[in-house]
Design a protein around this motif. Structure first.
Motif, mmCIF file in Angstrom:
data_model
loop_
_atom_site.group_PDB
_atom_site.id
_atom_site.type_symbol
_atom_site.label_atom_id
_atom_site.label_comp_id
_atom_site.label_asym_id
_atom_site.label_seq_id
_atom_site.Cartn_x
_atom_site.Cartn_y
_atom_site.Cartn_z
ATOM 1 N N VAL A 1 0.837 -1.195 0.000
ATOM 2 C CA VAL A 1 0.000 0.000 0.000
ATOM 3 C C VAL A 1 0.878 1.253 0.000
ATOM 4 O O VAL A 1 0.668 2.176 -0.776
ATOM 5 C CB VAL A 1 -0.938 0.006 1.231
ATOM 6 N N ASP B 1 -13.271 -7.221 -0.976
ATOM 7 C CA ASP B 1 -13.423 -7.701 0.397
ATOM 8 C C ASP B 1 -14.798 -7.370 0.965
ATOM 9 O O ASP B 1 -14.970 -7.270 2.172
ATOM 10 C CB ASP B 1 -12.330 -7.092 1.282
ATOM 11 N N MET C 1 -10.537 -2.415 -3.901
ATOM 12 C CA MET C 1 -10.220 -3.310 -2.786
ATOM 13 C C MET C 1 -11.477 -3.599 -1.953
ATOM 14 O O MET C 1 -11.691 -4.718 -1.508
ATOM 15 C CB MET C 1 -9.148 -2.680 -1.890
ATOM 16 N N TRP D 1 -6.237 6.956 -5.855
ATOM 17 C CA TRP D 1 -6.515 6.270 -4.588
ATOM 18 C C TRP D 1 -7.982 5.903 -4.457
ATOM 19 O O TRP D 1 -8.323 4.819 -3.991
ATOM 20 C CB TRP D 1 -6.071 7.110 -3.381
ATOM 21 N N LEU E 1 -4.700 8.048 2.890
ATOM 22 C CA LEU E 1 -3.663 7.705 1.917
ATOM 23 C C LEU E 1 -3.196 8.938 1.147
ATOM 24 O O LEU E 1 -2.011 9.083 0.853
ATOM 25 C CB LEU E 1 -4.185 6.620 0.967
#
Ligand code: HEC
Ligand code: HEC
Length: 291
Positions: free
Chosen positions: A172, A193, A189, A182, A209
């Motif tokens: 990351v 998940d 992602m 980002w 981030l």
């Protein structure tokens, strides 16, 4: 399964349950009128079986959802699960009484109404929630309205907790990306998940981030533009060939633009490189000449 489909199933579940209960009341509640009872009974029975099948489908979805969920369950989820579990023996009793133990049939109306009431509560706390939170499942970006909820420390904690499950955090932090970059990665992602990374997590993570890059830029003199270009080239240009092919070539901005566009065309995927990404890559690759 898509939450919208579950909501529709749940609504059907309640409607069918309600019809079954009203038919039951029509049959047993009216004292004098005996006409047409068999027809009503047969409809009641069919609705009852559809009700049970819908219940089992939703139960299977629920079990599957709970089994992939890693967080502590919310109070809403716990109540939902308890209601669903209470329904199992009640439905079982009802079927057993109807099919084998007719002597207890005088409690059937009460049982039926209880099952319906619980079904209403069960559906209400979940279907209602999904209808109100539909946006949870779409692409999440930051907007000016989020300024109040964003917190760098919370974002940091979220990233360390949620982003180290499938790969190292190094992966990351090695990447440098634009804000849009980002947002794209974190959303991708979260989709991988689902449902463990919520849209709230996505927001906090994007914010953190982006911010932590700025902090590193100030502290360590990182050249953000260069790093963003480098990240993009490493990721996008190594799909079909070595990066040597890229780094061994010397071209000016115009030539790089032509090459990158040609490469993107070879990839034959309109999503492969956005205009911004193309510009960032060209800037990075042609900037190398001057160094
Ligand atoms: C369910 C597993 C999983 C979780 C959780 C996960 N990732 Fe990933 N990640 C992957 C996989 C698989 C890849 C490699 C394939 C790809 O890039 O799609 C990857 C690749 C990456 C990359 C390199 C590719 C790129 O787009 O630059 C970054 C950066 C990244 N993840 C960041 C994150 C962040 C940030 C989080 C937390 C919000 C996170 N990941 C959570 C599975 C996961
Ligand atoms: C879909 C596959 C694919 C991707 C993705 C790809 N390339 Fe290529 N690249 C090729 C092929 C095939 C060749 C050799 C044939 C040619 O030159 O067209 C090549 C050749 C090259 C060359 C040498 C030829 C020249 O024009 O100088 C450079 C430089 C290059 N690629 C840069 C890049 C860069 C930069 C990226 C990332 C933006 C990239 N490539 C992504 C397939 C790809």
């Amino acid at each position: 399964m898509n939450p919208l489909i579950i909501s529709i199933l749940a609504t059907l579940f309640v409607i069918i349950g309600t019809c079954a209960v009203f038919i039951m009341l029509e049959m047993t509640g009216r004292v004098r009128d005996n006409s047409g009872k068999t027809a009503w009974r047969s409809i009641h029975k069919k609705l009852g079986w559809i009700f049970i099948v819908l219940f089992m489908v939703m139960l299977a979805v629920m079990i599957q959802k709970v089994s992939v969920f890693q967080e502590e369950l919310t109070a809403r989820a716990v109540i939902h699960i308890i209601l669903a579990l209470i329904l199992i023996p009640l439905i079982l009793f009802k079927v057993l009484i109807v099919r084998r133990h007719r002597r207890f049939s005088n409690i059937l109306p009460v049982l039926g109404v209880t099952i319906l009431t619980l079904s209403f509560a069960l559906t209400g706390i979940t279907a209602g929630y999904y209808v109100l939170h539909r946006s949870n499942l779409s692409y999440t970006t930051l907007s000016a309205m989020d300024a109040d909820i964003l917190d760098v420390e919370l974002g940091k904690a979220t990233v360390s907790k949620k982003c180290s499950k499938c790969h190292s955090l190094e992966r990351v932090y090695r990447a440098f990306k634009s804000d849009v970059g980002w947002a794209g990665t974190v959303n991708r992602m979260a989709l991988l998940d689902s449902p463990n990374i919520t849209s709230f997590d996505v927001k906090q993570s994007i914010n953190y981030l982006v911010e932590q890059q700025k902090i590193r830029q100030k502290k360590n003199g990182v050249n953000l533009e260069k790093e963003i270009g480098q990240t993009l080239v490493t990721r996008k240009c190594s799909v079909c060939h070595d990066l040597d092919k890229v780094f061994d070539s010397e071209k000016n901005a115009q030539e790089w633009t032509a090459t990158v566009k040609r490469m993107a065309a070879t990839m034959d995927d309109p999503e492969f490189l956005s205009e911004q990404e193309t510009a960032d890559i060209v800037k990075f690759l042609s900037g190398r000449l001057k160094e």
